[in-house]
Design a protein around this motif. Structure first.
Motif, PDB file in Angstrom:
ATOM      1  N   ASP A 136     -85.789  -3.563 -41.343  1.00  0.00           N
ATOM      2  CA  ASP A 136     -86.242  -4.930 -41.069  1.00  0.00           C
ATOM      3  C   ASP A 136     -87.358  -5.338 -42.025  1.00  0.00           C
ATOM      4  OD1 ASP A 136     -86.355  -7.354 -39.246  1.00  0.00           O
ATOM      5  OD2 ASP A 136     -88.410  -6.619 -39.068  1.00  0.00           O
ATOM      6  N   TYR A 282     -82.823  -6.873 -34.421  1.00  0.00           N
ATOM      7  CA  TYR A 282     -83.798  -7.277 -33.407  1.00  0.00           C
ATOM      8  C   TYR A 282     -83.756  -6.404 -32.149  1.00  0.00           C
ATOM      9  CZ  TYR A 282     -84.595 -11.534 -36.129  1.00  0.00           C
ATOM     10  OH  TYR A 282     -84.912 -12.420 -37.127  1.00  0.00           O
ATOM     11  N   GLY A 465     -81.651 -10.055 -28.941  1.00  0.00           N
ATOM     12  CA  GLY A 465     -81.320 -10.581 -30.259  1.00  0.00           C
ATOM     13  C   GLY A 465     -80.307 -11.700 -30.275  1.00  0.00           C
TER      14      GLY A 465
END
Length: 580
Positions: A136, A282, A465
């Motif tokens: 990420d 996420y 997410g």
């Protein structure tokens, strides 16, 4: 290439100038942090501002002609220009560019960290949460770079730094280039790390941001597998040949395997976007980063791991190209072996990998077999129709019941959050406040959507997410962006049929509109039998403020369309306030 890290020091012996050598009258070199074929990074001290810094000194490979040597020095200045426009928490900060004896020195942030390559070499593969945090952070850094028109081109574990406090930064833009500038790489001279280089770059094709997507996938592969995706015992030419012509290695099954397959697609257009990568990551980012990387990962220990298994694929200048495979002689089998020989680094390689069509064969009796199949199908269809008619049943199957809207997961109370959507150049006017569900996580990045100028995006994402609140700001430009410009460019970002504008109304209290549209996100990973589709519905307010343009949008799965509007957008949008 080199690492900007203060915990993986190389040997200083042999250089008597360490500690006494001063660059540009203010940067005192102390010790070598790392070195490679393109330069040396020093730990240094800024005697004017009284702070530690990292100083990169260009070192040319032996035997480089004077003309190419000048070009490589110019790359250092390009690095400075590239990093100087980036202001992002996941990118190493550039402080200064100095000259000493007409040689350029780049002065950068000194991060107390170690490289991901060293971490993997000493401690083996990362856990899924750690690997997801690294992916990420690198994806966020690449988003900012691509929004500024910069392609890194050398994404690998050695260029990812991890600090004890959880900070993760992408470094070494030494061979990065702004896509608006002409490339300086000549045929027969390739810069990059063979085990992590994208196939289209290795074969001499154009360098685009999609090459960084491959590098991210290859880095994530190394993080979860503990080894690079390609390794030919340190032979760069053979490794490049495998990258170009060999099969893409598949990671072991796990939560990150689909992401790796989606990023390491040989066709650049088939790779997952950075936005989609972060959306899929996420749900795996629940644990704070400062608790993810314990002190045991920063303690060096004796190991039998060979360094070249993780990062021996250092940035290299490869002067010769692998020889083209010999043409098969008459009577020689044309079938590919399990491990193809390295192919030539062509200027225009065409689609990869190459696969010649199999010659068509005529078989006796093929026409008769086809006729028999057709007769069987006609007979079967007639029998089915007769059976349904005798039983008073309709010939067509019953219609499927329509899906009902799935309820939005419980959101709980909203809480006030403040955000900063200031653009890359540091212009003011980006502060805002908005009410967001308490358990949603925020992310900040820069984006360059097709047909639109660069923008700053602050996203708040639900724990699973699937739901997002997006606050996007297009800062003032020479030609102000209008609502019509945004609306026209929005539809062009999607393939035909994947964007449907449902409704549009004017905002009563602002110069703008409220939009409601549906989109279809498609993704196909290498080796996957079918394309995955995700229908999403977006409710947005698009309005002008001063000479800038703002977008406040809530996106949910289409199955949650009704409840997403009532429970999320209609509650959140009225709370949005600008600070100025």
């Amino acid at each position: 290439m080199c690492r900007v890290s203060s915990s993986e020091k190389g040997p200083v012996g042999g250089d008597d100038t360490a500690g006494s050598r001063v660059v540009a009258g203010r940067y005192r070199l102390r010790s070598v942090l790392g070195s490679g074929s393109m330069g040396t990074v020093w730990s240094a001290y800024d005697e004017f501002l009284h702070r530690p810094v990292a100083v990169k000194e260009v070192r040319l490979p032996p035997g480089v002609p004077p003309v190419q040597a000048a070009e490589l020095r110019e790359r250092t200045l390009r690095e400075a220009r590239a990093i100087a426009v980036l202001s992002h928490p996941n990118v190493i900060t550039l402080h200064d560019v100095a000259r000493e004896d007409d040689e350029p020195f780049v002065v950068m942030e000194l991060l107390p960290a170690r490289s991901l390559a060293g971490m993997l070499r000493e401690h083996g593969p990362l856990t899924v949460p750690r690997a997801a945090a690294v992916a990420d952070a690198v994806a966020a850094a690449l988003e900012a770079a691509h929004a500024a028109g910069i392609t890194h081109r050398d994404v690998k574990p050695g260029n990812v730094l991890v600090a004890r406090d959880g900070r993760i930064k992408l470094t070494d833009f030494g061979i990065a280039r702004n896509v608006s500038e002409a490339t300086m790489t000549r045929t027969g001279m390739m810069l990059g790390s063979p085990a992590y280089i994208a196939p289209e770059v290795a074969s001499g094709g154009a360098v685009t941001p999609a090459a960084d997507l491959w590098g991210l996938g290859a880095t994530l592969f190394a993080a979860v597998e503990g080894r690079p995706p390609y390794d030919a015992d340190g032979d760069p030419l053979e490794t490049v040949g495998r990258v170009v012509n060999g099969a893409v290695p598949r990671p072991a099954p796990g939560p990150l395997a689909p992401l790796i397959r989606g990023l390491m697609a040989k066709e650049p257009a088939a790779r997952l976007s950075l936005q989609e990568v972060r959306r899929r990551l996420y749900p795996l980012l629940a644990q704070p980063r400062h608790t993810l990387f314990g002190p045991e990962l920063f303690a060096d220990r004796a190991t039998s791991r060979a360094p070249d298994r993780i990062d021996g694929t250092a940035t290299q200048v490869i002067r010769e190209v692998p020889p083209a495979p010999a043409e098969p002689s008459a009577g020689t089998s044309t079938e590919r072996s399990a491990e193809p020989e390295p192919g030539e680094l062509a200027t225009d390689p065409g689609p990869l990998p190459f696969a010649p069509p199999a010659p068509a064969r005529r078989r006796a009796g093929a026409g008769a077999a086809l006729l028999a199949v057709l007769l069987f199908l006609v007979a079967a269809a007639g029998g089915f129709a007769l059976t349904r008619t005798v039983g008073a049943q309709p010939l067509l199957p019953p219609e499927r019941p329509q899906r009902t809207s799935a309820p939005t997961p419980p959101q709980g109370e909203l809480e006030a959050r403040t955000g900063d959507a200031t653009n890359l150049s540091g212009a003011k006017g980006g502060l805002f406040s908005v009410h967001v569900p308490q358990n949603w996580t925020s992310f900040v990045t820069q984006r360059a959507d097709p047909g639109l100028p660069p923008s700053t995006v602050v996203q708040y994402v639900s724990p699973d997410g699937t739901q997002t609140l997006t606050v996007q700001r297009f800062a003032p430009f020479a030609a102000p962006l209008t609502v019509d410009d945004y609306r026209g460019a929005l539809a062009k970002q999607w393939a035909p049929g994947d964007f449907v504008a449902v409704r549009e109304t004017s905002l009563p209290d602002r110069d703008g509109v409220r939009l409601f549209y549906r989109t279809v996100e498609r993704a196909t990973g290498p080796g996957e039998a079918s394309e995955s589709q995700l229908g999403r519905s977006t409710f947005a307010e698009v309005f002008r403020h001063g000479t800038g343009l703002w977008v406040v949008a809530v996106t949910v799965p289409t199955e949650q369309e009704r409840s997403g509007q009532v429970e999320l957008f209609d509650r959140i949008a009225p709370t949005f306030r600008l600070a100025d």
